[in-house]
Design a protein around this motif. Sequence first.
Motif, PDB file in Angstrom:
ATOM      1  N   HIS A 101      41.333  45.158  45.107  1.00 51.67           N
ATOM      2  CA  HIS A 101      41.980  45.267  46.418  1.00 51.67           C
ATOM      3  C   HIS A 101      41.181  46.158  47.368  1.00 51.67           C
ATOM      4  CE1 HIS A 101      45.603  43.495  44.588  1.00 51.67           C
ATOM      5  NE2 HIS A 101      46.006  43.278  45.828  1.00 51.67           N
ATOM      6  N   GLY A 102      40.062  46.722  46.900  1.00 51.55           N
ATOM      7  CA  GLY A 102      39.290  47.615  47.745  1.00 51.55           C
ATOM      8  C   GLY A 102      39.780  49.042  47.706  1.00 51.55           C
ATOM      9  N   GLY A 103      40.591  49.395  46.700  1.00 48.03           N
ATOM     10  CA  GLY A 103      41.162  50.725  46.630  1.00 48.03           C
ATOM     11  C   GLY A 103      40.580  51.549  45.499  1.00 48.03           C
ATOM     12  N   SER A 104      41.243  52.663  45.210  1.00 50.55           N
ATOM     13  CA  SER A 104      40.806  53.550  44.136  1.00 50.55           C
ATOM     14  C   SER A 104      42.044  54.142  43.463  1.00 50.55           C
ATOM     15  CB  SER A 104      39.915  54.669  44.677  1.00 50.55           C
ATOM     16  OG  SER A 104      40.640  55.464  45.611  1.00 50.55           O
ATOM     17  N   ILE A 105      41.847  54.645  42.250  1.00 52.57           N
ATOM     18  CA  ILE A 105      42.948  55.250  41.502  1.00 52.57           C
ATOM     19  C   ILE A 105      42.467  56.562  40.914  1.00 52.57           C
ATOM     20  CG2 ILE A 105      42.369  53.887  39.444  1.00 52.57           C
ATOM     21  CD1 ILE A 105      45.381  53.995  38.754  1.00 52.57           C
ATOM     22  N   THR A 106      43.303  57.577  40.967  1.00 51.63           N
ATOM     23  CA  THR A 106      42.991  58.882  40.388  1.00 51.63           C
ATOM     24  C   THR A 106      44.109  59.269  39.431  1.00 51.63           C
ATOM     25  OG1 THR A 106      44.102  60.100  42.153  1.00 51.63           O
ATOM     26  CG2 THR A 106      41.786  59.592  42.476  1.00 51.63           C
ATOM     27  N   ALA A 107      43.771  60.088  38.456  1.00 51.06           N
ATOM     28  CA  ALA A 107      44.750  60.547  37.464  1.00 51.06           C
ATOM     29  C   ALA A 107      44.668  62.062  37.356  1.00 51.06           C
ATOM     30  CB  ALA A 107      44.481  59.905  36.110  1.00 51.06           C
ATOM     31  N   GLN A 108      45.822  62.692  37.367  1.00 53.08           N
ATOM     32  CA  GLN A 108      45.916  64.138  37.198  1.00 53.08           C
ATOM     33  C   GLN A 108      47.004  64.428  36.170  1.00 53.08           C
ATOM     34  OE1 GLN A 108      46.702  65.704  41.094  1.00 53.08           O
ATOM     35  NE2 GLN A 108      44.565  65.499  41.760  1.00 53.08           N
ATOM     36  N   SER A 109      46.744  65.423  35.325  1.00 55.12           N
ATOM     37  CA  SER A 109      47.720  65.698  34.265  1.00 55.12           C
ATOM     38  C   SER A 109      47.560  67.122  33.748  1.00 55.12           C
ATOM     39  CB  SER A 109      47.536  64.695  33.120  1.00 55.12           C
ATOM     40  OG  SER A 109      48.492  64.910  32.106  1.00 55.12           O
ATOM     41  N   GLN A 110      48.679  67.649  33.252  1.00 56.58           N
ATOM     42  CA  GLN A 110      48.688  68.897  32.507  1.00 56.58           C
ATOM     43  C   GLN A 110      49.547  68.700  31.268  1.00 56.58           C
ATOM     44  OE1 GLN A 110      49.932  72.239  34.849  1.00 56.58           O
ATOM     45  NE2 GLN A 110      47.824  72.842  35.274  1.00 56.58           N
ATOM     46  N   VAL A 111      49.032  69.135  30.160  1.00 55.16           N
ATOM     47  CA  VAL A 111      49.767  68.962  28.904  1.00 55.16           C
ATOM     48  C   VAL A 111      51.096  69.702  29.001  1.00 55.16           C
ATOM     49  CG1 VAL A 111      49.751  69.398  26.435  1.00 55.16           C
ATOM     50  CG2 VAL A 111      47.648  68.704  27.595  1.00 55.16           C
TER      51      VAL A 111
END
Length: 583
Positions: free
Chosen positions: A548-558
């Motif tokens: 789709h021309g987009g991007s994805i990011t992931a953020q996490s803390q245990v």
Amino acid sequence: MPKSLWGRLFGSYLVVVLLTLSVSGFLTTYLVENLVIRERLRDLTQRATRIAQSFSSGTAWSNIRTRPWGALREVVAEEFWVVNHEGVIVASSAPMERLVGRALPSDEWSRLGQGQTIVERSTHRLLPLPYLLVGIPVRQMGVTVGAIYIHSPLAGIRVATAQVRRIIIFSGLAGVFGALLVSFWLSKGMVAPLQAMSLATHRLARADYTASIEPTGITELDSLGAGFNALSSNLAQAVAQLGQEKEQAQSILQNMSEGVALFGVDGMVLHLNPVAASFLEDDKHHAELARVVERAMNAPDRVQIEEEITVGERTLLVRAAALFAHNEVRGAVAVLMDISSRRQLEEARSGFVAVVSHELRTPLAHIQGYIEAILDGVAKDEATQMEYLRIALGETLRLCRLSQDLLTLAQTDARTLHLHRMDLPTTSFLEEVLHPWRLQAEKRGLTVVEHFEVTGLLKADPDRLKQVLDNLLENAFAHIAPREQVVVKAREDDRAIVITVADTGSGIPEDALCQIFERFYRVDSARTRQNGGSGLGLAIVKELVELHGGSITAQSQVGQGTSFVVTLPKEGDRHDGHTCGSG
């Protein structure tokens, strides 16, 4: 005897024009005549119907014999008859007074008695000439008490049709004459450049490379002429450069993407092109190549030798063959191709097949085991059998999801997955996607929190975008416990819409965060398999978002949860990439 091209073209044009004009003239005449007749019959029918309806009630028809019909003659411009209840003509227009007292044919009066309308467009047994005739029954209390006939001669219509036909014929003759002139001009215009090409070809056959063809203004012929001129020029250059073949061959060797090595009969290297020189950096590598070349020079029947050798970190495919002169070996040539990437691809493919095989083997083994337990009688009561079948069905659905995920990834890899974009009202679309997940959350004691600050439209494929959100929501639901929550937010700026799916679950370790978008990667393999996951969901999400021309990011803390942020341009081109981080 061969026919000229000009004659064929001129004749073809003429035949097409004549056929077109003949068919169109005939159809036009036929359609006009039928249209006029239909309209005339409709008009006669309407008039006769109105007259008949005026006599259908009361005693208007009872004095038919003594009724003065002069007023009807003034109203009806056409010829008419008045028929009584016995089917006998009792009155008519002036030209048809001779028919008064004559009876209608019995079959015709029978049809009128049944309430049918008589419509004739040819001859009638009571009329000497072709007429358009309409007969309408006069009915009282459901019984035919007489009839009104109105008729009009066909002669006037046929005269008008003949005039139309004459106009069409004269127009057609004028069109044929004009077409002849145009056909003559077109044929000559096409043949003349071909004749010029024929003369130029004869000059070229006599080794006169100065022959050329001038532009004619016709695109196709100019293209052919340009090709001929290019051919003539190329032949002239080829003849002039025959003495430079050695330099050309040297240039080819220098610019080949494969390495080429030339060896003497004693096995010494005579020449290396730049690619081969970059492959063979020291004498040890030369010795390995010389061993393959020696085999080629000693091979019977001039067989080409093919062998793989390892040069440093490269894997080279060597194809060597002996060079002969007067049936004696004069040396050898070896072509070197770097197949390291091919080997890496084969290893990756082999690993992929191994992973897929493992993913298929586990559910298949479960299905086999539970079905065999049912067939062998281990599960004796119905409840146990139903439980085994439910588990087997779950494994079957897991296989279906795995196969669909693999198909989607294969389509994205092959660039055959096409998006059907449309303008989506973002908020209502997200509400629609979240609806079934709210129901599931209620059943599991979870909470879905929504916060949308979007008013604009998003241009995206609704099915694929729903697949992205469903995968993210499924991943979030799989990693949270009851009374925890999933948060879905959406906001926008001038260029993009940002959708965030966050959970308050167990979180992802920092060292695993950048690998979660890899295929078949699982942070907790046992838990993921227990939930029916294949390890492909986030990989598919990444591919679809980038498509789709987009991007994805992931953020996490245990221990605090994970959030995925999808950024989609309102009007975007393809953009590859994803990021990950902790925080």
